[in-house]
Design a protein around this motif. Structure first.
Motif, PDB file in Angstrom:
ATOM      1  N   SER A   1     -26.308 -15.152 -75.868  1.00  0.00           N
ATOM      2  CA  SER A   1     -25.092 -15.332 -76.664  1.00  0.00           C
ATOM      3  C   SER A   1     -25.376 -16.286 -77.816  1.00  0.00           C
ATOM      4  O   SER A   1     -26.313 -17.092 -77.770  1.00  0.00           O
ATOM      5  CB  SER A   1     -23.957 -15.894 -75.804  1.00  0.00           C
ATOM      6  N   ALA A   2     -24.558 -16.212 -78.857  1.00  0.00           N
ATOM      7  CA  ALA A   2     -24.752 -17.083 -80.017  1.00  0.00           C
ATOM      8  C   ALA A   2     -24.650 -18.554 -79.629  1.00  0.00           C
ATOM      9  O   ALA A   2     -25.421 -19.388 -80.108  1.00  0.00           O
ATOM     10  CB  ALA A   2     -23.728 -16.732 -81.101  1.00  0.00           C
ATOM     11  N   ASP A   3     -23.701 -18.894 -78.755  1.00  0.00           N
ATOM     12  CA  ASP A   3     -23.528 -20.292 -78.356  1.00  0.00           C
ATOM     13  C   ASP A   3     -24.802 -20.853 -77.745  1.00  0.00           C
ATOM     14  O   ASP A   3     -25.252 -21.945 -78.096  1.00  0.00           O
ATOM     15  CB  ASP A   3     -22.378 -20.415 -77.355  1.00  0.00           C
ATOM     16  N   ARG A   4     -25.399 -20.103 -76.825  1.00  0.00           N
ATOM     17  CA  ARG A   4     -26.606 -20.603 -76.157  1.00  0.00           C
ATOM     18  C   ARG A   4     -27.804 -20.612 -77.095  1.00  0.00           C
ATOM     19  O   ARG A   4     -28.617 -21.548 -77.078  1.00  0.00           O
ATOM     20  CB  ARG A   4     -26.894 -19.762 -74.913  1.00  0.00           C
ATOM     21  N   LEU A   5     -27.944 -19.586 -77.932  1.00  0.00           N
ATOM     22  CA  LEU A   5     -29.073 -19.558 -78.862  1.00  0.00           C
ATOM     23  C   LEU A   5     -28.959 -20.676 -79.899  1.00  0.00           C
ATOM     24  O   LEU A   5     -29.962 -21.328 -80.224  1.00  0.00           O
ATOM     25  CB  LEU A   5     -29.138 -18.199 -79.557  1.00  0.00           C
TER      26      LEU A   5
END
Length: 336
Positions: free
Chosen positions: A102-106
């Motif tokens: 996900s964008a948040d984790r990346l």
């Protein structure tokens, strides 16, 4: 009165304990039989409780060991980041909300990697078929911002088995892209999945009753007609997203692109072909890029995964429903 066969056998001797039963003319034999059966039942209950406790203890020990292992992974990474190294952030699987990609984790992983003073460069290790254009766009924009904020710290994308669609969207923001000869890379396009069951309903004599507030609210309903206006509208939406994708790739790759319009047709190529087309810059793995390009062979993983208990739950199988939702999602535009 004729006794049941199993009682007759018990008269001869207790089959479980080998103890002889009292003779049938003893007025107390029925009480003795009941007492013996009750005692055997209690023994079985105690044995079941003991095994139940052993099983519960084993499960608790497994969860405790797994928790300690996951915590030590994080501690080890923090301790290892003290020396000069190359930071690694993994993009694995479907790029979507609430996944490891996900964008948040990346974005969290990328920020940690760029902020690490002893990290000479960042490697984005990619093995993904793509996913959400929104999530991919978030990561692309963040990489561009981090490159401006840390101009002396390059970021390299290294593709493994697959770097397609939304994954290539992200990779194009890197300083350079490296691949294996057999990597599948490209697929610069947008798709939206649906089905049409109108004829099947007509042949079966089934009437579809769909109530909407808004003339086109049910435009993607698989049981309703899909006319030319609907098709043109959806195609325009996909073309708009495709244009954003193309613009991002051209911004990231610039003059290195050597192919024509076929690059943006949704086709994909092997890693060897992608180097010739300018979609990538050369052959290499994370370790070879760290050693030969960055000059810091030591790799430290900054990837942000689910929190501790989410990861424990996933390993014991309770996240199956979430995985099914991630894999499906029909009707959502995807860079795949």
């Amino acid at each position: 009165m004729k006794l049941p066969a199993w009682i007759s056998r018990l008269k001869q001797g207790d089959l479980m304990t080998g103890t002889a039963m009292p003779p049938t003319d003893d007025p107390e034999w029925e009480r003795a039989l009941i007492n013996r059966m009750a005692a055997e039942f209690l023994r079985q209950q105690r044995r079941s409780r003991r095994w139940g406790l052993v099983l519960k203890f084993a499960i608790l020990a497994y969860l405790l060991l797994l928790s300690i292992t996951l915590l030590m992974d994080g501690v080890g990474r923090s301790m290892g980041s003290a020396g000069e190294h190359t930071a690694l952030v993994k993009v694995e699987g479907l790029i979507a909300d609430e996944t490891n990609a996900s964008a948040d984790r990346l974005v969290k992983g990328l920020r940690s990697a760029f902020e690490a003073e002893s990290a000479k460069a960042v490697i984005l290790r990619i093995n993904s078929p793509g996913g959400s254009p929104v999530q991919s766009g978030y990561v692309f924009d963040e990489i561009q911002r981090l490159r401006e904020a840390y101009p002396d710290k390059p970021i390299y994308a290294v593709a493994a088995d697959v770097c397609a669609s939304g994954a290539y969207y992200i990779a194009s923001a890197a300083n350079a892209i490296y691949v294996d000869r057999a990597t599948l890379i490209g697929s610069i396009g947008v798709r939206m999945d649906s089905f049409g069951f109108q004829r099947a309903l007509d042949e079966l004599g089934i009437q579809r009753r769909l109530l909407t507030a808004g003339e086109h609210k049910g435009i993607l309903d698989p049981f309703s007609t899909f006319d030319d206006w609907d098709r043109a509208f959806i195609q325009g939406l996909l073309d708009n997203l495709h244009g954003q994708f193309i613009a991002a790739v051209k911004e990231g790759r610039g003059d290195r692109l050597k192919g024509g319009d076929e690059l943006f047709s949704g086709l994909f190529w092997t890693g060897q072909e992608s180097v010739e087309l300018g979609l990538s810059d050369g052959l290499g793995s994370p370790s070879t890029v760290a050693r030969e390009i960055v000059g810091a062979e030591k790799l430290i993983d900054y990837s942000q995964k689910r929190d501790l208990w989410e990861r424990v739950a996933e390993r014991v199988g309770t996240s199956l429903a979430t995985k099914l939702i991630e894999i499906t999602g029909a009707g959502i535009p995807r860079l795949r």
